[in-house]
Write an enzyme that holds these catalytic residues in place. Structure first.
Site, PDB file in Angstrom:
ATOM      1  CB  THR A   1      -0.923  -0.001   1.240  1.00 10.75           C
ATOM      2  OG1 THR A   1      -1.711  -1.183   1.196  1.00 10.75           O
ATOM      3  CG2 THR A   1      -1.835   1.211   1.258  1.00 10.75           C
TER       4      THR A   1
ATOM      5  CG  HIS B   1      -6.349   3.845   1.842  1.00 11.66           C
ATOM      6  ND1 HIS B   1      -5.025   3.496   1.877  1.00 11.66           N
ATOM      7  CD2 HIS B   1      -6.884   3.350   2.992  1.00 11.66           C
ATOM      8  CE1 HIS B   1      -4.771   2.835   2.998  1.00 11.66           C
ATOM      9  NE2 HIS B   1      -5.883   2.730   3.694  1.00 11.66           N
TER      10      HIS B   1
ATOM     11  CB  ILE C   1     -16.809  -2.445  -5.821  1.00 14.01           C
ATOM     12  CG1 ILE C   1     -15.666  -2.061  -6.768  1.00 14.01           C
ATOM     13  CG2 ILE C   1     -17.572  -3.689  -6.294  1.00 14.01           C
ATOM     14  CD1 ILE C   1     -16.004  -2.008  -8.224  1.00 14.01           C
TER      15      ILE C   1
HETATM   16  C1  FMN Z   1     -12.206   0.172   7.668  1.00 16.84           C
HETATM   17  C2  FMN Z   1     -11.199   0.207   6.554  1.00 16.84           C
HETATM   18  C3  FMN Z   1      -9.862  -0.052   6.841  1.00 16.84           C
HETATM   19  C4  FMN Z   1      -8.921  -0.057   5.812  1.00 16.84           C
HETATM   20  N1  FMN Z   1      -7.617  -0.385   6.083  1.00 16.84           N
HETATM   21  C5  FMN Z   1      -6.738  -0.496   5.069  1.00 16.84           C
HETATM   22  C6  FMN Z   1      -5.402  -0.929   5.319  1.00 16.84           C
HETATM   23  O1  FMN Z   1      -5.025  -1.225   6.445  1.00 16.84           O
HETATM   24  N2  FMN Z   1      -4.546  -1.007   4.262  1.00 16.84           N
HETATM   25  C7  FMN Z   1      -4.944  -0.689   2.992  1.00 16.84           C
HETATM   26  O2  FMN Z   1      -4.165  -0.783   2.053  1.00 16.84           O
HETATM   27  N3  FMN Z   1      -6.201  -0.267   2.734  1.00 16.84           N
HETATM   28  C8  FMN Z   1      -7.089  -0.177   3.733  1.00 16.84           C
HETATM   29  N4  FMN Z   1      -8.368   0.232   3.467  1.00 16.84           N
HETATM   30  C9  FMN Z   1      -8.759   0.556   2.081  1.00 16.84           C
HETATM   31  C10 FMN Z   1      -9.267  -0.689   1.352  1.00 16.84           C
HETATM   32  O3  FMN Z   1      -8.250  -1.635   1.169  1.00 16.84           O
HETATM   33  C11 FMN Z   1      -9.821  -0.311  -0.038  1.00 16.84           C
HETATM   34  O4  FMN Z   1      -8.854   0.406  -0.741  1.00 16.84           O
HETATM   35  C12 FMN Z   1     -11.102   0.514   0.045  1.00 16.84           C
HETATM   36  O5  FMN Z   1     -11.881   0.139   1.159  1.00 16.84           O
HETATM   37  C13 FMN Z   1     -11.909   0.325  -1.229  1.00 16.84           C
HETATM   38  O6  FMN Z   1     -13.056   1.107  -1.197  1.00 16.84           O
HETATM   39  P1  FMN Z   1     -14.506   0.502  -0.805  1.00 16.84           P
HETATM   40  O7  FMN Z   1     -14.521   0.407   0.675  1.00 16.84           O
HETATM   41  O8  FMN Z   1     -15.441   1.521  -1.337  1.00 16.84           O
HETATM   42  O9  FMN Z   1     -14.636  -0.860  -1.461  1.00 16.84           O
HETATM   43  C14 FMN Z   1      -9.332   0.244   4.481  1.00 16.84           C
HETATM   44  C15 FMN Z   1     -10.662   0.516   4.221  1.00 16.84           C
HETATM   45  C16 FMN Z   1     -11.609   0.495   5.240  1.00 16.84           C
HETATM   46  C17 FMN Z   1     -13.050   0.766   4.904  1.00 16.84           C
END
Ligand code: FMN
Length: 379
Positions: A179, A274, A308
């Site tokens: 990431t 993200h 999505i």
């Molecule tokens: C509660 C939460 C925690 C997340 N933690 C991380 C993380 O630790 N590392 C990371 O690369 N992305 C993290 N993300 C981002 C997700 O991997 C992803 O990019 C994102 O949720 C996609 O969008 P969507 O929630 O609309 O599907 C997080 C997202 C959420 C909702």
């Protein structure tokens, strides 16, 4: 005096709004991911719901991620025999039944304890690959065929990168998701209002009704907390020198970076902001996708994530050049609503909706999907 029919109708309406109705609510009640979110919102502590649902600052990017799908329309094909529809594809040498992968999401313990393990078990049952730092260890020890991508890189220096890559390879990971869009903890207004304490991510939130103690790590201060501000492209070479694991660079929006990822040895990228949680005002993932796909020029596969919620969203992303999508919040809404069966239902639903959207759009397999299937109509 009410007729018997209207009396029955009013009784039904009353029952629908009464607590009695929600007691009979089960995992089959919600008919789409949005409704899973509504149930999750009711069941979760506000601190937890807001942590998951929110984006950074004014949440422009969070909203843009969804709105981008509203501006892209499908141009379905007709008179094609769609009695057989195949959603499978090969990604990084592994065959997947659906082009859907569970994104890394920290803080799942805000929903239930050991949530990573629960989501991993659901992903295994639905044959979906999952990106998690820890959730799959038990399944791997039990010899279960889980497809696991890992995501917690630690300090970004050469020695740590090599040690990390070797360790996760030995542990059975099939890819490293690097990431790259969180050098600093971002500024999230909802968390700040809620006095969200990042320590809750380990301990869970206070029980409903319990007072919220003063934050141990105030969210506003955490904004200045560096994650890995010294992470550079070199990391990929270090990790690849120490292991054979493919590296998926997650968090690319600029086509210049998409090209650099290829040059620096990435095996795939995910076009991502993200989930709108890092830099507010950043472009929506779907809007950034076509230019990034062009910059990569077919040399490595491109995933996308952000917004999505429907199978047709996945179809649009694939049409704009993605080989697959990562889903972040959708499985968490399933988890919060109904635990493991909820996650499984959400994963099933998105796969089923994708298959149906393909059938209705005259597409029999993923290789038939390309940009000619969509048209962007400006708002
Ligand atoms: C509660 C939460 C925690 C997340 N933690 C991380 C993380 O630790 N590392 C990371 O690369 N992305 C993290 N993300 C981002 C997700 O991997 C992803 O990019 C994102 O949720 C996609 O969008 P969507 O929630 O609309 O599907 C997080 C997202 C959420 C909702």
């Amino acid at each position: 005096m009410l007729s018997r029919r209207s009396a029955f109708r009013s009784l039904a309406a009353l029952a629908a709004g009464s607590p009695l109705f929600s007691q009979t609510e089960d995992v089959n009640t919600p008919v789409n991911v949005h409704e899973f979110e509504e149930i999750a919102k009711r069941k979760l502590h506000k601190l937890a719901y807001d942590f998951i649902a929110s984006g950074a600052e004014d949440e422009r990017t969070l909203r843009a991620n969804r709105e981008a799908f509203d501006r892209v329309f499908l141009l379905p094909r007709v008179m094609i025999d769609v009695s057989e529809i195949d959603t499978s594809s090969t990604f990084l040498g592994i065959r997947h039944e659906f082009p859907i992968f569970v994104a890394p999401t920290g803080g799942k313990n805000l929903v239930i304890p050991n949530a990573d393990e629960t989501v991993a078990a659901a992903a295994l049952n639905k044959k979906i690959a999952i990106c998690t730092a820890t959730g799959t260890q038990k399944l791997i020890e039990e010899g279960k065929p889980v497809v696991w991508w890992t995501n917690l890189i630690g300090t970004p220096d050469k020695r740590s990168a090599e040690t990390y890559a070797r360790r996760v390879e030995d542990q059975g990971a099939q890819a490293i998701v690097l990431t790259v869009d969180n050098p600093y903890q971002s500024n999230r207004d909802r968390n700040n209002h809620n006095r969200f304490d990042y320590a809750y991510m380990q301990t869970g939130v206070p029980k409903p009704g319990e007072p919220i103690p003063p934050p141990r790590i105030p969210a506003t201060a955490a904004m200045h907390k560096p994650h890995n501000p010294n992470l550079t492209w070199q990391w990929i070479g270090w990790a690849k020198g120490a292991s054979k694991l493919p590296i998926i660079v997650k968090g690319i929006l600029n086509p210049l970076d998409a090209a650099l990822a290829v040059q620096n040895g990435a095996d795939a990228i995910s076009v991502s902001n993200h989930g709108g949680r890092q830099l507010d005002g950043a472009i929506a993932s779907l809007d950034a996708l076509p230019e990034c796909v062009d910059a990569v020029g077919g040399k490595i596969p491109v995933l996308m994530d952000g917004g999505i919620r429907r199978g047709q969203d996945i179809l649009k992303a694939l049409a704009l050049g993605a080989k697959g999508v990562l889903i972040g919040r959708a499985p968490l809404w399933g988890l919060a609503a109904f635990g493991q069966p909820g996650v499984e239902r959400v994963l099933w639903m998105l796969g089923a909706e994708l298959k149906l959207a393909m059938g209705l759009a005259g597409v029999r397999k993923l290789s038939e999907i390309d940009r000619r299937l969509v048209r962007k109509i400006p708002a």
